[in-house]
Write a protein that holds these residues in place. Structure first.
Motif, mmCIF file in Angstrom:
data_model
loop_
_atom_site.group_PDB
_atom_site.id
_atom_site.type_symbol
_atom_site.label_atom_id
_atom_site.label_comp_id
_atom_site.label_asym_id
_atom_site.label_seq_id
_atom_site.Cartn_x
_atom_site.Cartn_y
_atom_site.Cartn_z
ATOM 1 N N ILE A 134 0.728 -1.435 -0.351
ATOM 2 C CA ILE A 134 -0.018 0.088 0.162
ATOM 3 C C ILE A 134 1.186 1.027 -0.059
ATOM 4 O O ILE A 134 0.332 2.027 0.681
ATOM 5 C CB ILE A 134 -0.922 -0.159 1.322
ATOM 6 C CG1 ILE A 134 0.081 0.620 2.501
ATOM 7 C CG2 ILE A 134 -1.398 -1.191 1.353
ATOM 8 C CD1 ILE A 134 -1.014 0.072 3.723
ATOM 9 N N ARG A 135 2.275 1.025 -0.364
ATOM 10 C CA ARG A 135 2.800 2.723 -0.288
ATOM 11 C C ARG A 135 3.261 3.405 -1.711
ATOM 12 O O ARG A 135 2.979 4.270 -1.499
ATOM 13 C CB ARG A 135 4.771 1.731 -0.660
ATOM 14 C CG ARG A 135 4.856 1.374 -1.967
ATOM 15 C CD ARG A 135 6.058 1.344 -2.345
ATOM 16 N NE ARG A 135 6.361 0.477 -3.374
ATOM 17 C CZ ARG A 135 6.431 -1.106 -4.071
ATOM 18 N NH1 ARG A 135 6.211 -1.891 -2.763
ATOM 19 N NH2 ARG A 135 6.961 -1.615 -4.846
ATOM 20 N N ASN A 136 2.233 3.050 -2.858
ATOM 21 C CA ASN A 136 1.127 3.710 -3.444
ATOM 22 C C ASN A 136 -0.260 4.757 -3.034
ATOM 23 O O ASN A 136 -1.125 3.768 -2.803
ATOM 24 C CB ASN A 136 0.919 3.523 -4.861
ATOM 25 C CG ASN A 136 0.368 4.610 -5.806
ATOM 26 O OD1 ASN A 136 0.363 5.307 -5.663
ATOM 27 N ND2 ASN A 136 0.698 4.112 -7.131
ATOM 28 N N PRO A 137 -0.433 5.462 -2.220
ATOM 29 C CA PRO A 137 -1.333 5.851 -1.687
ATOM 30 C C PRO A 137 -2.365 6.130 -2.502
ATOM 31 O O PRO A 137 -3.602 6.110 -2.025
ATOM 32 C CB PRO A 137 -1.328 7.736 -1.359
ATOM 33 C CG PRO A 137 -0.070 8.253 -2.534
ATOM 34 C CD PRO A 137 0.475 7.071 -2.498
ATOM 35 N N ASP A 138 -2.613 5.987 -4.157
ATOM 36 C CA ASP A 138 -3.476 6.216 -4.961
ATOM 37 C C ASP A 138 -4.212 5.119 -5.419
ATOM 38 O O ASP A 138 -4.971 4.655 -6.277
ATOM 39 C CB ASP A 138 -3.134 6.630 -6.502
ATOM 40 C CG ASP A 138 -2.817 8.954 -5.758
ATOM 41 O OD1 ASP A 138 -3.449 8.726 -5.243
ATOM 42 O OD2 ASP A 138 -1.979 9.078 -6.204
ATOM 43 N N THR A 139 -3.642 3.767 -5.041
ATOM 44 C CA THR A 139 -3.865 2.355 -5.994
ATOM 45 C C THR A 139 -5.417 1.367 -4.919
ATOM 46 O O THR A 139 -5.529 2.703 -4.204
ATOM 47 C CB THR A 139 -3.023 1.816 -5.592
ATOM 48 O OG1 THR A 139 -2.909 1.441 -3.963
ATOM 49 C CG2 THR A 139 -1.897 1.625 -6.753
ATOM 50 N N GLY A 140 -5.592 1.359 -6.352
ATOM 51 C CA GLY A 140 -7.434 0.382 -5.099
ATOM 52 C C GLY A 140 -7.413 -0.058 -3.876
ATOM 53 O O GLY A 140 -7.519 0.317 -3.129
ATOM 54 N N ALA A 192 -9.010 1.174 0.075
ATOM 55 C CA ALA A 192 -9.710 -0.352 0.331
ATOM 56 C C ALA A 192 -9.935 -0.235 1.889
ATOM 57 O O ALA A 192 -10.768 -0.682 2.287
ATOM 58 C CB ALA A 192 -9.656 -1.305 -0.809
ATOM 59 N N VAL A 193 -8.250 -0.655 2.054
ATOM 60 C CA VAL A 193 -7.575 -0.994 3.453
ATOM 61 C C VAL A 193 -7.645 0.498 4.027
ATOM 62 O O VAL A 193 -8.401 -0.076 5.214
ATOM 63 C CB VAL A 193 -6.279 -1.433 3.042
ATOM 64 C CG1 VAL A 193 -6.281 -2.430 2.557
ATOM 65 C CG2 VAL A 193 -5.485 -0.932 2.727
ATOM 66 N N LYS A 194 -7.862 1.152 3.409
ATOM 67 C CA LYS A 194 -7.570 2.519 4.825
ATOM 68 C C LYS A 194 -8.832 2.718 4.700
ATOM 69 O O LYS A 194 -9.195 3.232 6.019
ATOM 70 C CB LYS A 194 -6.887 3.918 3.917
ATOM 71 C CG LYS A 194 -5.620 3.563 3.918
ATOM 72 C CD LYS A 194 -4.882 4.784 3.378
ATOM 73 C CE LYS A 194 -3.481 4.524 3.195
ATOM 74 N NZ LYS A 194 -2.834 5.693 2.319
#
Length: 267
Positions: A8-14, A18-20
């Motif tokens: 999840i290091r890319n803040p813009d990926t799906g 989702a996990v946030k």
């Protein structure tokens, strides 16, 4: 709990978005490489564990990422270097209480001291010709003026340095001497080292970043009578991997284990 949490290091990926959204009072991340390319990646991980701890992303970039990055440039002024250092200290203070790091000294107490040797391998005439030819291509000229990203050019040069045949790996026709030891400086050195270790009773793990180069290494091992080996790459089903590792560890007649650096997955 997110295992391989750097996913999840890319803040813009799906998957990151989702996990946030999970509504949970406790959040943990397990990662072998929490930061790889930029401080934005670190922000993304902390935005999951402690939302708001490092502020919004635009504010974080302005107050931390930008000054720290500028201070790391070779042409940075004294003031920029000092500013970068102060920002780094503040950032370390913010994230330090929430990071539990496992250091090599904590888990390597039973291992012998590490000895590292760097061997410089001279290019063969064919490799040198291919290298110089690529430096004169339009692709390289476009890279040097910033029209292309450098990673593609670096990848091609790395292929040449490993073995020139890697440039033709997708060709329908392969020459009879594909992967020849004599045409790669690295392979010549690797062949001599492995032959020496085999006669001395040692055993070896040989890693390659790509399966294509591992194919050539495997071909080299197969050409040596009596060199038993095992191979593991991303194509090997996960359920078979532990058995192969156990076999290598218990059977000392198996001289070399060929692996790719990404055989474990994301790490």
């Amino acid at each position: 709990i997110l295992d391989e949490g750097h996913k999840i290091r890319n803040p813009d990926t799906g998957i990151t978005l989702a996990v946030k959204q999970f509504d949970t009072p406790h959040r943990l991340i397990l990662s072998g490489s929490p930061i790889q390319n930029s401080l934005t990646e670190l922000w993304s991980l902390f935005d999951f564990v402690l939302p708001g701890k490092l502020g919004t992303l635009p504010v974080f970039k302005e107050q931390f990422e930008l000054p720290i990055t500028i201070g790391g440039y070779s042409n940075a002024s004294t003031m920029q270097v000092e500013t970068a250092y102060r920002c780094s200290v503040v950032l370390k203070g913010l994230i330090g209480p929430y990071l539990l790091r496992r250091l090599k000294r904590d888990v390597g107490t039973t291992l012998p001291d590490k000895t590292e040797q760097v061997l410089f391998c001279e290019l063969t005439p064919e490799q040198r010709t291919a290298y110089l030819d690529f430096l004169g291509t339009d692709e390289m000229r476009s890279t040097l003026v910033g029209k292309r990203k450098p990673f593609a050019a670096i990848t091609e040069l790395r292929k040449i340095c490993n073995h020139p045949d890697l440039l033709d790996r997708l060709a329908a026709y392969r020459p009879a001497d594909y992967g020849s030891i004599e045409r790669s400086g690295k392979l010549i050195v690797a062949d001599k080292i492995l032959s020496m270790w085999a006669t001395q009773g040692h055993r070896a793990l040989v890693f390659s970043q790509t399966r294509q180069m591992l194919d050539i290494l495997e071909q080299t091992i197969q050409s040596k009578p009596g060199m038993a080996y095992r191979r593991m790459d991303g194509e090997l089903p996960i359920k078979q991997r532990l058995a192969m590792i156990d076999e290598y560890n218990s059977d000392r007649s198996i001289f070399v284990f060929l692996l790719t650096t990404k055989v474990g997955g994301l790490g």
